[in-house]
Design a protein around this motif. Structure first.
Motif, short mmCIF file in Angstrom:
data_model
loop_
_atom_site.label_atom_id
_atom_site.label_comp_id
_atom_site.label_asym_id
_atom_site.label_seq_id
_atom_site.Cartn_x
_atom_site.Cartn_y
_atom_site.Cartn_z
N GLY A 189 1.16 8.85 10.52
CA GLY A 189 2.12 8.21 11.42
C GLY A 189 3.41 7.96 10.69
O GLY A 189 3.56 8.27 9.50
N GLU A 190 4.36 7.39 11.42
CA GLU A 190 5.69 7.16 10.84
C GLU A 190 5.70 5.96 9.89
O GLU A 190 6.61 5.84 9.07
CB GLU A 190 6.72 6.94 11.95
CG GLU A 190 6.93 8.18 12.82
CD GLU A 190 8.00 7.96 13.88
OE1 GLU A 190 8.56 6.83 13.93
OE2 GLU A 190 8.28 8.90 14.63
N VAL A 191 4.73 5.06 10.02
CA VAL A 191 4.70 3.90 9.14
C VAL A 191 3.34 3.81 8.45
O VAL A 191 2.35 4.38 8.90
CB VAL A 191 4.96 2.59 9.93
CG1 VAL A 191 6.31 2.61 10.61
CG2 VAL A 191 3.84 2.31 10.92
N THR A 192 3.35 3.08 7.34
CA THR A 192 2.12 2.85 6.58
C THR A 192 1.75 1.38 6.66
O THR A 192 2.57 0.49 6.39
CB THR A 192 2.32 3.22 5.10
OG1 THR A 192 2.70 4.59 5.01
CG2 THR A 192 1.03 2.99 4.31
N LEU A 193 0.50 1.13 7.06
CA LEU A 193 -0.05 -0.22 7.12
C LEU A 193 -1.12 -0.33 6.04
O LEU A 193 -2.05 0.48 6.00
CB LEU A 193 -0.66 -0.50 8.49
CG LEU A 193 -1.50 -1.78 8.62
CD1 LEU A 193 -0.62 -3.01 8.47
CD2 LEU A 193 -2.26 -1.79 9.94
N ALA A 194 -1.01 -1.32 5.18
CA ALA A 194 -1.98 -1.52 4.10
C ALA A 194 -2.81 -2.77 4.34
O ALA A 194 -2.29 -3.80 4.77
CB ALA A 194 -1.27 -1.61 2.76
N LEU A 195 -4.10 -2.66 4.08
CA LEU A 195 -4.99 -3.81 4.00
C LEU A 195 -5.24 -4.05 2.51
O LEU A 195 -5.81 -3.21 1.83
CB LEU A 195 -6.31 -3.52 4.72
CG LEU A 195 -6.21 -3.15 6.19
CD1 LEU A 195 -7.59 -2.80 6.75
CD2 LEU A 195 -5.60 -4.29 7.01
N VAL A 196 -4.79 -5.20 2.01
CA VAL A 196 -4.71 -5.43 0.57
C VAL A 196 -5.59 -6.60 0.16
O VAL A 196 -5.53 -7.68 0.76
CB VAL A 196 -3.25 -5.70 0.15
CG1 VAL A 196 -3.18 -6.02 -1.34
CG2 VAL A 196 -2.36 -4.51 0.48
N GLY A 197 -6.37 -6.39 -0.89
CA GLY A 197 -7.18 -7.46 -1.45
C GLY A 197 -7.27 -7.34 -2.95
O GLY A 197 -6.52 -6.58 -3.58
N HIS A 198 -8.18 -8.09 -3.56
CA HIS A 198 -8.43 -7.97 -5.00
C HIS A 198 -9.91 -8.21 -5.25
O HIS A 198 -10.58 -8.93 -4.51
CB HIS A 198 -7.57 -8.95 -5.81
CG HIS A 198 -7.86 -10.40 -5.57
ND1 HIS A 198 -8.83 -11.10 -6.28
CD2 HIS A 198 -7.31 -11.31 -4.72
CE1 HIS A 198 -8.86 -12.36 -5.88
NE2 HIS A 198 -7.95 -12.52 -4.94
N HIS A 199 -10.44 -7.61 -6.33
CA HIS A 199 -11.86 -7.73 -6.58
C HIS A 199 -12.20 -8.45 -7.88
O HIS A 199 -13.34 -8.45 -8.31
CB HIS A 199 -12.57 -6.36 -6.52
CG HIS A 199 -11.94 -5.25 -7.30
ND1 HIS A 199 -10.88 -4.51 -6.83
CD2 HIS A 199 -12.24 -4.71 -8.52
CE1 HIS A 199 -10.55 -3.58 -7.70
NE2 HIS A 199 -11.37 -3.70 -8.75
N ASP A 200 -11.21 -9.09 -8.51
CA ASP A 200 -11.53 -9.99 -9.62
C ASP A 200 -11.76 -11.39 -9.07
O ASP A 200 -11.32 -11.73 -7.96
CB ASP A 200 -10.42 -10.00 -10.66
CG ASP A 200 -9.08 -10.51 -10.11
OD1 ASP A 200 -8.73 -10.15 -8.96
OD2 ASP A 200 -8.40 -11.27 -10.82
N VAL A 201 -12.48 -12.20 -9.82
CA VAL A 201 -12.73 -13.60 -9.45
C VAL A 201 -12.49 -14.48 -10.67
O VAL A 201 -12.46 -14.00 -11.81
CB VAL A 201 -14.17 -13.82 -8.93
CG1 VAL A 201 -14.45 -12.96 -7.70
CG2 VAL A 201 -15.19 -13.54 -10.03
N ALA A 220 -6.22 -1.14 -0.22
CA ALA A 220 -5.94 -1.31 -1.64
C ALA A 220 -6.65 -2.57 -2.13
O ALA A 220 -6.48 -3.64 -1.55
CB ALA A 220 -4.44 -1.41 -1.90
N SER A 221 -7.43 -2.41 -3.19
CA SER A 221 -8.04 -3.56 -3.84
C SER A 221 -7.58 -3.58 -5.29
O SER A 221 -7.82 -2.63 -6.04
CB SER A 221 -9.56 -3.51 -3.77
OG SER A 221 -10.11 -4.71 -4.27
N PHE A 222 -6.91 -4.68 -5.66
CA PHE A 222 -6.27 -4.78 -6.96
C PHE A 222 -7.14 -5.50 -7.97
O PHE A 222 -7.98 -6.33 -7.62
CB PHE A 222 -4.94 -5.52 -6.84
CG PHE A 222 -3.89 -4.81 -6.02
CD1 PHE A 222 -3.75 -3.44 -6.09
CD2 PHE A 222 -3.05 -5.53 -5.19
CE1 PHE A 222 -2.78 -2.79 -5.34
CE2 PHE A 222 -2.07 -4.90 -4.44
CZ PHE A 222 -1.94 -3.52 -4.52
N VAL A 223 -6.89 -5.21 -9.23
CA VAL A 223 -7.48 -5.96 -10.33
C VAL A 223 -6.49 -7.04 -10.77
O VAL A 223 -5.31 -6.99 -10.43
CB VAL A 223 -7.80 -5.03 -11.53
CG1 VAL A 223 -8.80 -3.97 -11.12
CG2 VAL A 223 -6.53 -4.38 -12.10
#
Length: 365
Positions: free
Chosen positions: A60-72, A126-129
């Motif tokens: 599509g014309e735009v990008t939608l991101a679902l963003v999280g992280h997996h460190d605690v 995207a899941s970040f450290v």
């Protein structure tokens, strides 16, 4: 596998010393259970973090991101078994354990949403450290070209307008931590005229901090006010010696576009001010996007959610600073993250999966 089952699996993998193992699980699950293009980067690999995990599907014309992280953050002793595994319990409609609220429950919801969604746009997971240590993964990703048009950061937004209501945060404060160092000249306390008292210079700097006006702003009709506070003091070597050095720490909660003029403390002779950490605030600049996420949240639950603001920093600040329009929508409630009794509502985990899936299917920019 539904979002609750996936939450159990994610929480069971320790990720406070190293998040590499849970990153492996997330990558393998996405490859096995979705039709998305999955990749891993090198964020934090020199610290055994294992890299960020990404998945991409749709167009599509735009990008939608679902963003999280997996460190605690490190678990409380009560959250560990004798063999070092994480304790996971379910009772009264909640799942308990380190990382349930912050933020593996929401991460699981986003992963299932990616599997189930037929996106109307380019959808990125995207899941970040390293989120808990200053946004290691988010900053690495941004520096290497991660630039979605829009992002839902899946940090906690539940329980702000009402119990168990999953709201949508359109802004959050940042945090700037700094040090004020006052230097003087040591002398015997009986001969005060022979030295310069560093503590006196430090207290002169404190007077300046105390008189600063707190910055404020409005985001989509919501007022935000920052704060500044001296939080620690360290100085002196003996009861009978004028101190030659005194250090103060300052905690500042910042708002979008504003900073308190803390550099004024350097007007005091012998005083220096240094910034130790600056986590940026976040403000959503696209009201239509914020409304679209709110509509998805409204349709996913019986309660009526609202746009709210959060008091503390998240990876949304780094993304917002880089030009992505962000909101926050996730399962954690105020007071749950980082506690010995951390837990997440099973019903809210399911609700968030519906929010993310609905938004991906309907949002085209």
């Amino acid at each position: 596998m539904d979002a609750i089952e996936l939450t159990r699996d994610l929480v069971a993998i320790p990720s406070h010393d190293s998040e590499a193992a849970v990153g492996d699980y997330i990558e393998d699950w996405l490859r096995d259970h979705t039709d998305a293009e999955v990749r891993r980067d090198d964020a934090g690999t020199d610290e055994d973090r294992g890299g960020n995990v990404f998945a991409r599907k749709g167009s599509g014309e735009v990008t939608l991101a679902l963003v999280g992280h997996h460190d605690v953050v490190p678990p409380d002793e009560s959250q560990l078994t004798e063999s070092g595994e994480y304790v996971i319990e379910e009772r009264d409609g909640r799942i308990y354990g380190r990382g349930t609220a912050d933020m593996k429950g929401a991460l699981a919801a986003a992963m299932v949403a990616v599997r189930e969604a037929e996106p109307a746009c380019e959808l990125v997971f995207a899941s970040f450290v390293g989120e808990e240590v200053g946004g290691v993964g988010a900053r690495y990703a941004i520096e290497n070209g991660f630039a979605p048009d829009y992002a839902v950061v899946t940090e906690g937004s539940t329980g702000y307008s009402g119990p168990q209501t999953t709201d949508v945060a359109v802004a959050h404060k940042g945090r700037r931590g700094s040090t004020i160092t006052a230097s003087g000249e040591a002398a015997h306390a009986s001969e005060t005229e022979e030295g310069e008292n560093a503590i006196y210079r430090a207290t002169d700097a404190v007077d300046i901090v105390r008189d600063l006006e707190f910055p404020s702003t409005d985001v989509l009709g919501h007022s935000m006010c920052g704060s500044v506070a001296v939080t620690e003091i360290d100085g002196g070597s003996a009861m009978n010696v004028l101190p030659e050095r005194c250090e103060l720490t300052v905690d500042e909660r910042t708002v979008p576009g504003e900073r308190a003029p803390l550099s004024r403390v350097e007007e005091v002779t012998g005083v220096e001010w240094t910034v130790d950490q600056d986590l940026p605030p976040m403000a959503c600049g696209d009201e239509a996007f914020a409304d679209a996420v709110l509509d998805a949240a409204d349709g996913a639950q019986d309660d009526t959610p609202e746009h709210v603001v959060k008091p503390h920093a998240t990876d949304a600040g780094w993304l917002s600073e880089a030009g992505t329009d962000c909101v926050i929508c996730g399962i954690a409630e105020p007071g749950e993250a980082h506690t010995a009794t951390e837990s997440a509502s099973l019903a809210v985990i399911e609700c968030c999966e519906r929010v993310y899936r609905t938004l991906a299917a309907s949002f085209a920019g």
